[in-house]
Design an enzyme around this catalytic site. Structure first.
Site, PDB file in Angstrom:
ATOM      1  CG  PHE A 144      -1.562  -1.329   1.497  1.00 36.43           C
ATOM      2  CD1 PHE A 144      -2.178  -2.073   0.503  1.00 36.43           C
ATOM      3  CD2 PHE A 144      -1.474  -1.886   2.761  1.00 36.43           C
ATOM      4  CE1 PHE A 144      -2.719  -3.324   0.757  1.00 36.43           C
ATOM      5  CE2 PHE A 144      -1.996  -3.136   3.032  1.00 36.43           C
ATOM      6  CZ  PHE A 144      -2.622  -3.860   2.030  1.00 36.43           C
ATOM      7  CB  CYS A 145       2.310   3.535  -1.565  1.00 37.25           C
ATOM      8  SG  CYS A 145       2.168   3.150  -3.319  1.00 37.25           S
TER       9      CYS A 145
END
Length: 443
Positions: free
Chosen positions: A369-370
């Site tokens: 998720f970055c």
């Protein structure tokens, strides 16, 4: 001229485009799409689409056009600054700079801080807030376990920071766990140490009212694609002095008030903020959509929050019944927006996401998720040997049926296994002999 936005007194949440979208399954059926990936990109609000359709016949160049359509587009673009300033409760003197997204906004701010500014942030931040800050004056605080611990840790970090300008970066709501951070309390700590504070509101603004003055923050950044206006616009709102003193983030038309030829060099006088950091032809349509979304959400906060919290409680209760389910969590004492990230013992996150899509028409996110640093840490805390998780995220397009379908599908996958055969290709799980057809416009 102000383009109208139809107002409503309905108690229902605003409707989204694509609520009746039907997608193919590998088994041959079609089902209504269960979009549980709002945290990545939210669908477009129907009223936002209507606002865009209303503007398009008038769309033209802005700021320097004499034509009537150009004057209308310029008025729309500039009025959007005031509409967004009201949405987040900013000061009338705050700059409103339009960007592409939150990442763009925070990189702009990073380019604008004075030299030798001490920057303090938690390492649980999304990459957009974590990566722009480099150098010896950047202090990354390990993610705390509670809101109280966050306040204490920030106080200590700022007390030890070098003398000079200081900036704190903090998220409003974690894109990994959905947890609401104690922004107002952290802002008080920052103020006590003479520091400014920037709020990454990308995950907060779609779910809760944001008031910069009440929170005590100096800068707010958020994105249209998270807030139901997926037309390529974001915004940075905040104190103008650092932005005014900085060299333009991009150079070109609009950022310049005058360019002169001196033979061996060009003389350039830069525009004032906000035009100083908005070089090139602006995204008038995206900015109008963003402002429209802000006003629409402002009229529906009570319904929006109630809708999401009811579904979130149902989702978490259902997921806890799945064998091997482990929810990721950073702070133990705070409320959440509609985001749940989790692992299931013995199952690869990418495989689960692929099977949910292919066999059940459910869209979730898998990966880190970055936010690789914090996800890697959290999955190890719950006993996983992977560095990835599954994330289900709720928004205005989510229904009870979507939540129940996800829970039932996961239970079936875990207890009975998939109906289809899957293989890994280029690092991603995909169904073998996938006969699903793309929509006609991609044919």
């Amino acid at each position: 001229m102000t383009l109208a936005i139809t107002k409503t007194t309905s108690t229902a949440v605003p409707a989204v485009v694509g609520a009746d979208l039907r997608v193919p399954l590998v088994t041959g059926e079609r089902v209504t799409y269960a979009n549980l990936d709002h945290a990545a990109s939210a669908p477009c609000l129907q009223e936002v689409r209507d606002a865009v359709d209303e503007l398009l016949p008038w769309y033209a160049s802005v700021h320097r056009g004499a034509g009537f359509a150009s004057q209308v587009s310029t008025r729309v673009y500039e009025q959007a600054r005031d509409r967004i300033r009201r949405f987040i409760g900013a000061h009338s003197s705050d700059a409103v700079v339009f960007t592409r997204n939150t990442t763009d906004s925070l990189n702009l701010l990073a380019r604008s801080v004075p030299k030798n500014t001490a920057v303090v942030l938690f390492d649980s931040e999304h990459h957009a807030a974590l990566l722009p800050w480099r150098g010896p004056n950047v202090q990354r605080i390990p993610a705390p376990s509670s809101s109280g611990a966050a306040i204490v840790a920030l106080d200590r970090a700022l007390a030890a920071a070098p003398v000079g300008p200081r900036l704190v970066i903090v998220t409003g709501a974690s894109n990994v766990t959905g947890e609401l951070w104690p922004v107002a309390e952290l802002a008080k700590v920052a103020r006590r140490h003479g520091a400014r504070i920037a709020l990454d509101a990308a995950q907060l603004a779609p779910h809760r009212p944001v008031n910069a003055r009440e929170l005590g923050v100096d800068y707010v950044a958020f994105s249209g694609h998270k807030i139901y206006a997926p037309f390529g616009a974001g915004v940075l709102v905040g104190r103008a002095d650092w932005l005014q003193q900085a060299q333009p983030y991009l150079v070109g038309g609009g950022a310049t008030s005058k360019v002169t030829d001196h033979g061996d060099r060009l003389g350039v006088a830069w525009s004032a903020v906000p035009e100083r950091h908005e070089a090139g032809s602006p995204n008038v349509v995206g900015v109008h959509a963003l402002a429209a979304a802000c006003e629409i959400l402002s009229r529906h906060w009570e319904q929006t929050v109630a809708h999401e919290q009811e579904l979130l409680a149902r989702l978490r209760e259902g997921l806890r019944t799945i064998p091997g389910f482990r929810e990721l969590s950073i702070l133990t004492d705070v409320d959440k927006v509609g985001v749940v990230s989790f692992t299931i013992s013995g199952f690869d996150a990418g495989f689960l996401a692929a099977a949910l899509s292919a066999e059940y028409g459910i869209g979730v996110r898998d990966g880190a998720f970055c936010a690789h640093v914090i996800v890697g840490r959290l999955v190890k805390q719950v006993g996983s040997h992977e560095d990835r998780a599954v994330r289900a995220s709720i928004g205005l397009g989510t229904t009870v049926e979507h939540v129940d379908r996800l829970v039932a599908a996961l239970r079936t996958l875990v207890t009975e296994g998939p109906k289809w055969t899957y293989t890994q290709r280029d690092g991603r799980w995909v169904p073998e002999d996938d006969g699903r057809t793309l929509p006609p416009f991609l044919a």
